[in-house]
Scaffold this active site. Sequence first.
Site, PDB file in Angstrom:
ATOM      1  N   THR A 185      -2.022 -10.841 -64.160  1.00 22.19           N
ATOM      2  CA  THR A 185      -2.422 -11.682 -63.024  1.00 22.19           C
ATOM      3  C   THR A 185      -3.921 -11.599 -62.715  1.00 22.19           C
ATOM      4  O   THR A 185      -4.525 -12.612 -62.320  1.00 22.19           O
ATOM      5  CB  THR A 185      -1.584 -11.274 -61.794  1.00 22.19           C
ATOM      6  OG1 THR A 185      -0.200 -11.404 -62.163  1.00 22.19           O
ATOM      7  CG2 THR A 185      -1.857 -12.149 -60.599  1.00 22.19           C
ATOM      8  N   HIS A 193       3.531  -1.443 -65.781  1.00 24.31           N
ATOM      9  CA  HIS A 193       3.494  -2.910 -65.658  1.00 24.31           C
ATOM     10  C   HIS A 193       2.949  -3.270 -64.283  1.00 24.31           C
ATOM     11  O   HIS A 193       2.938  -2.458 -63.368  1.00 24.31           O
ATOM     12  CB  HIS A 193       4.905  -3.490 -65.856  1.00 24.31           C
ATOM     13  CG  HIS A 193       5.292  -3.570 -67.301  1.00 24.31           C
ATOM     14  ND1 HIS A 193       5.492  -4.769 -67.949  1.00 24.31           N
ATOM     15  CD2 HIS A 193       5.479  -2.603 -68.228  1.00 24.31           C
ATOM     16  CE1 HIS A 193       5.807  -4.524 -69.220  1.00 24.31           C
ATOM     17  NE2 HIS A 193       5.804  -3.217 -69.407  1.00 24.31           N
ATOM     18  N   GLY A 194       2.482  -4.513 -64.155  1.00 26.86           N
ATOM     19  CA  GLY A 194       1.997  -4.970 -62.853  1.00 26.86           C
ATOM     20  C   GLY A 194       0.711  -4.269 -62.441  1.00 26.86           C
ATOM     21  O   GLY A 194       0.471  -4.042 -61.243  1.00 26.86           O
ATOM     22  N   ASP A 206       5.531  -9.695 -75.259  1.00 32.03           N
ATOM     23  CA  ASP A 206       5.808  -9.008 -73.996  1.00 32.03           C
ATOM     24  C   ASP A 206       7.014  -9.604 -73.250  1.00 32.03           C
ATOM     25  O   ASP A 206       7.209 -10.820 -73.253  1.00 32.03           O
ATOM     26  CB  ASP A 206       4.541  -9.124 -73.130  1.00 32.03           C
ATOM     27  CG  ASP A 206       4.550  -8.220 -71.926  1.00 32.03           C
ATOM     28  OD1 ASP A 206       5.097  -7.111 -72.034  1.00 32.03           O
ATOM     29  OD2 ASP A 206       3.998  -8.615 -70.880  1.00 32.03           O
ATOM     30  N   HIS A 207       7.766  -8.749 -72.587  1.00 31.42           N
ATOM     31  CA  HIS A 207       8.903  -9.166 -71.744  1.00 31.42           C
ATOM     32  C   HIS A 207       9.833 -10.138 -72.471  1.00 31.42           C
ATOM     33  O   HIS A 207      10.147 -11.222 -71.955  1.00 31.42           O
ATOM     34  CB  HIS A 207       8.409  -9.806 -70.441  1.00 31.42           C
ATOM     35  CG  HIS A 207       7.909  -8.800 -69.444  1.00 31.42           C
ATOM     36  ND1 HIS A 207       8.734  -7.888 -68.831  1.00 31.42           N
ATOM     37  CD2 HIS A 207       6.663  -8.547 -68.978  1.00 31.42           C
ATOM     38  CE1 HIS A 207       8.016  -7.122 -68.022  1.00 31.42           C
ATOM     39  NE2 HIS A 207       6.750  -7.491 -68.095  1.00 31.42           N
ATOM     40  N   HIS A 230       4.858  -6.707 -60.346  1.00 32.01           N
ATOM     41  CA  HIS A 230       4.194  -7.820 -61.039  1.00 32.01           C
ATOM     42  C   HIS A 230       3.604  -8.845 -60.060  1.00 32.01           C
ATOM     43  O   HIS A 230       4.107  -9.021 -58.956  1.00 32.01           O
ATOM     44  CB  HIS A 230       5.188  -8.567 -61.935  1.00 32.01           C
ATOM     45  CG  HIS A 230       5.578  -7.802 -63.151  1.00 32.01           C
ATOM     46  ND1 HIS A 230       6.722  -7.054 -63.216  1.00 32.01           N
ATOM     47  CD2 HIS A 230       4.977  -7.669 -64.355  1.00 32.01           C
ATOM     48  CE1 HIS A 230       6.826  -6.503 -64.409  1.00 32.01           C
ATOM     49  NE2 HIS A 230       5.775  -6.850 -65.132  1.00 32.01           N
TER      50      HIS A 230
HETATM   51  O1  G3H Z   1       3.759  -7.245 -68.737  1.00 29.57           O
HETATM   52  C1  G3H Z   1       2.798  -7.671 -68.097  1.00 29.57           C
HETATM   53  C2  G3H Z   1       2.239  -6.963 -66.978  1.00 29.57           C
HETATM   54  O2  G3H Z   1       3.162  -6.155 -66.386  1.00 29.57           O
HETATM   55  C3  G3H Z   1       1.317  -7.736 -66.106  1.00 29.57           C
HETATM   56  O3  G3H Z   1       1.551  -7.623 -64.726  1.00 29.57           O
HETATM   57  O4  G3H Z   1       0.453  -9.736 -64.057  1.00 29.57           O
HETATM   58  O5  G3H Z   1       1.073  -8.059 -62.377  1.00 29.57           O
HETATM   59  O6  G3H Z   1      -0.783  -7.572 -63.962  1.00 29.57           O
HETATM   60  P1  G3H Z   1       0.514  -8.291 -63.710  1.00 29.57           P
HETATM   61 ZN    ZN Z   2       5.237  -6.610 -67.093  1.00 34.72          ZN
END
Ligand code: G3H
Ligand code: ZN
Length: 280
Positions: free
Chosen positions: A235, A210-211, A83-84, A182
Site C-alpha cells: 500500500t 505482512h501489511g 503473493d497471496h 493490510h
Molecule cells: O503481501 C503483501 C503485503 O502484506 C502488503 O501489505 O499493502 O498493507 O503493505 P500492505
Molecule cells: Zn500480505
Amino acid sequence: MPLVRTAELMTAAAVRQGLAAFNVITLEHVEAVAAGAERAGRPAILQVSENAVKFHGNRLAPLAAAATAVARASSAPLALHLDHVESVELLRQAHAEGFGSVMFDASRLSYGDNVKATADAVRWGHERGIWVEAELGRVGGKEGEPPLDAHAPGVRTDPSEAAAYVADTGVDALAVAVGSSHAMTERTATLDHTLIAALHTAVPVPLVLHGSSGVPDEEIRAAVTAGMTKINVGTALNTAYTAAVRTHLTENPEGVDPRKYLTGARDAMAETVAGFLRLM
Ligand code: G3H
Ligand code: ZN
C-alpha cells in the site's frame, strides 16, 4: 546483477538483517522497485499478488515478463515472488512464468484445511524447486476485509501452533499475525515484539511480516531485531503513486500525456522503496 531466487536472498537475510518485498501492479511499480533497490544498494523481492493478476484479466504472463526483464537489467539483486495465492491454478503457473517462490494463502480456511491445502502446495512446489511461504493466523485487511489498526489477540499466531504447522506442512517461511494489518494508509500499527521473539524461537523457518505499510520505521527495525525476516510492503507504494499523480494533475489540469504524471509517480514509489530498504 541478474534475477536471483528468493531462497538465496532469504538465506542471506535470515541473520537478523531483513529483506523487503514489494507488491507490484503496473510496469511503473516494477521499475520503481528496481530503481529504489539500486538507490539503496540493497536486494529486494518483486511480488505479484493474485489480486494483481486478476486486475490484468487473470493473466500472469505480461507482468511476469516485465518483472523478469527489469530484474535482469537491474544492478541490484531482485527476485520474483507470487503473493497471496489462493488459486491452485495460479500456483501451478509460478514455475513456467519464472517465479522462484510463492506465498500460498490458505489462512481463510480452518486450521486442519489450511494444513492440508498448504502441505499439498509445498509438495508441488518443492518438486519444482519453488520456495513456499504460508500464513497462520489472520493478518486482516485483505481485499473484502476492513483494514484494522491492530487485530484482536485471539487471531494472533500462537507459537506452539506455529511450530506444529511448520512441521506438518513443510513450509519454507511463515507469515504471522503480530499486530500489523493490510492496506493501512497511515503508519500507526504497533507490533507485539515479545510474540515475534517467541515465534522466532518456536519455528525453524524465517518469519514474514505482512501489511508493513502501516508499520512505523522504528517498529520495523525492532521487528527485524526480534526475528522477523521478510517485510512485505504494498500500500505504501500506491499511496506515494497516487499522491504524486494527484498533485501533478491538480497543478496541470490541462495535461493529457500519462508519461508526464507517471514519471513523478514512479519516482515517488522508488523513494518509498529506498526508504524501506534502508531500514534493512
Ligand atoms: O503481501 C503483501 C503485503 O502484506 C502488503 O501489505 O499493502 O498493507 O503493505 P500492505
Ligand atoms: Zn500480505
